[in-house]
Design a protein around this motif. Structure first.
Motif, mmCIF file in Angstrom:
data_model
loop_
_atom_site.group_PDB
_atom_site.id
_atom_site.type_symbol
_atom_site.label_atom_id
_atom_site.label_comp_id
_atom_site.label_asym_id
_atom_site.label_seq_id
_atom_site.Cartn_x
_atom_site.Cartn_y
_atom_site.Cartn_z
ATOM 1 N N PRO A 83 0.904 -1.140 -0.065
ATOM 2 C CA PRO A 83 -0.037 -0.083 0.014
ATOM 3 C C PRO A 83 0.872 1.340 0.076
ATOM 4 O O PRO A 83 1.895 1.417 0.974
ATOM 5 N N VAL A 84 0.437 2.348 -0.938
ATOM 6 C CA VAL A 84 1.319 3.404 -0.942
ATOM 7 C C VAL A 84 0.192 4.597 -1.120
ATOM 8 O O VAL A 84 -0.730 4.527 -1.850
ATOM 9 N N PHE A 85 0.299 5.764 -0.578
ATOM 10 C CA PHE A 85 -0.432 6.932 -0.573
ATOM 11 C C PHE A 85 0.585 7.996 -0.619
ATOM 12 O O PHE A 85 1.436 8.611 0.032
ATOM 13 N N ILE A 86 -0.063 8.894 -1.627
ATOM 14 C CA ILE A 86 0.738 10.279 -1.864
ATOM 15 C C ILE A 86 -0.233 11.365 -1.355
ATOM 16 O O ILE A 86 -1.202 11.556 -2.151
ATOM 17 N N PHE A 87 0.253 12.072 -0.264
ATOM 18 C CA PHE A 87 -0.708 13.437 0.137
ATOM 19 C C PHE A 87 -0.350 14.433 -0.800
ATOM 20 O O PHE A 87 0.819 14.570 -1.174
ATOM 21 N N HIS A 88 -1.193 15.192 -1.077
ATOM 22 C CA HIS A 88 -1.162 16.653 -1.642
ATOM 23 C C HIS A 88 -1.131 16.441 -3.261
ATOM 24 O O HIS A 88 -1.019 17.358 -3.966
ATOM 25 N N ILE B 216 2.622 19.204 -17.016
ATOM 26 C CA ILE B 216 3.453 19.719 -15.978
ATOM 27 C C ILE B 216 2.617 20.155 -14.849
ATOM 28 O O ILE B 216 1.804 21.013 -14.901
ATOM 29 N N PRO B 217 2.513 19.451 -13.819
ATOM 30 C CA PRO B 217 1.782 19.689 -12.513
ATOM 31 C C PRO B 217 2.407 20.765 -11.814
ATOM 32 O O PRO B 217 3.747 21.154 -12.072
ATOM 33 N N LYS B 218 1.609 21.217 -11.022
ATOM 34 C CA LYS B 218 2.192 22.679 -10.112
ATOM 35 C C LYS B 218 3.062 21.967 -9.229
ATOM 36 O O LYS B 218 3.278 21.186 -8.679
ATOM 37 N N PRO B 219 4.059 23.086 -8.868
ATOM 38 C CA PRO B 219 4.863 22.716 -7.937
ATOM 39 C C PRO B 219 4.336 22.607 -6.456
ATOM 40 O O PRO B 219 4.027 23.435 -5.669
ATOM 41 N N LYS B 220 4.297 21.262 -5.852
ATOM 42 C CA LYS B 220 3.712 21.164 -4.656
ATOM 43 C C LYS B 220 4.614 20.069 -3.730
ATOM 44 O O LYS B 220 5.293 19.238 -4.559
ATOM 45 N N GLN B 221 4.807 20.303 -2.620
ATOM 46 C CA GLN B 221 5.337 19.261 -1.759
ATOM 47 C C GLN B 221 4.510 18.144 -1.514
ATOM 48 O O GLN B 221 3.376 18.289 -0.959
ATOM 49 N N LEU B 222 4.989 17.141 -1.883
ATOM 50 C CA LEU B 222 4.466 15.532 -1.813
ATOM 51 C C LEU B 222 4.724 15.015 -0.749
ATOM 52 O O LEU B 222 5.942 15.234 -0.386
ATOM 53 N N HIS B 223 3.738 14.229 -0.163
ATOM 54 C CA HIS B 223 4.208 13.612 1.045
ATOM 55 C C HIS B 223 3.838 11.957 0.745
ATOM 56 O O HIS B 223 2.558 11.569 0.934
ATOM 57 N N ALA C 274 0.455 15.048 7.637
ATOM 58 C CA ALA C 274 0.342 15.639 6.173
ATOM 59 C C ALA C 274 -0.572 16.746 6.044
ATOM 60 O O ALA C 274 -0.955 17.205 5.020
ATOM 61 N N GLY C 275 -1.326 17.238 7.064
ATOM 62 C CA GLY C 275 -2.286 18.161 7.352
ATOM 63 C C GLY C 275 -3.657 17.694 6.708
ATOM 64 O O GLY C 275 -4.463 18.551 6.239
#
Length: 112
Positions: free
Chosen positions: A2-7, A47-54, A102-103
């Motif tokens: 299982p893998v999850f990417i926040f944001h 091109i994705p928006k620059p976001k900090q992924l968790h 992760a908020g």
């Protein structure tokens, strides 16, 4: 695993034609509504928006090897359903364990 990417949901914006009632009526008749995803600089798709992924990873799920000759279709479906339910359960646990850092404490993960 299982893998999850926040944001990740914040990396793209989306738009669909809801302003034009005639176009919406046509799209309902054909049964298809196109969505346009835009990222950085309003560029569609690429091109994705620059976001900090968790990114968080769970523990591997042990899956028993089933011999293909001795397995009926019903037994195979029971096994698939069992491991799918286990995977979904582990995804929910993984999400709940990491959502505060992760908020995402005000969001609930819905597995459909």
């Amino acid at each position: 695993v299982p893998v999850f990417i926040f944001h990740l949901d914040e990396s793209y914006d989306w738009w669909f034609p809801r302003e034009n009632k005639y176009l919406v009526g046509l799209l309902r008749k054909i049964g298809f509504v196109p969505l346009l995803f835009t990222g950085r600089f309003g560029i569609p798709f690429f091109i994705p928006k620059p976001k900090q992924l968790h990114l968080v990873c769970g523990k591997a799920i042990d899956v028993a090897l089933m011999p293909s000759t001795a397995t009926s279709q019903e037994e195979l479906q029971v096994s698939v359903n069992k491991y799918h339910a286990l995977f979904c359960q582990e995804m929910l646990k993984l999400y709940d364990r990491h959502k505060m850092e992760a908020g995402y404490d005000n969001r609930k993960l819905l597995v459909v």
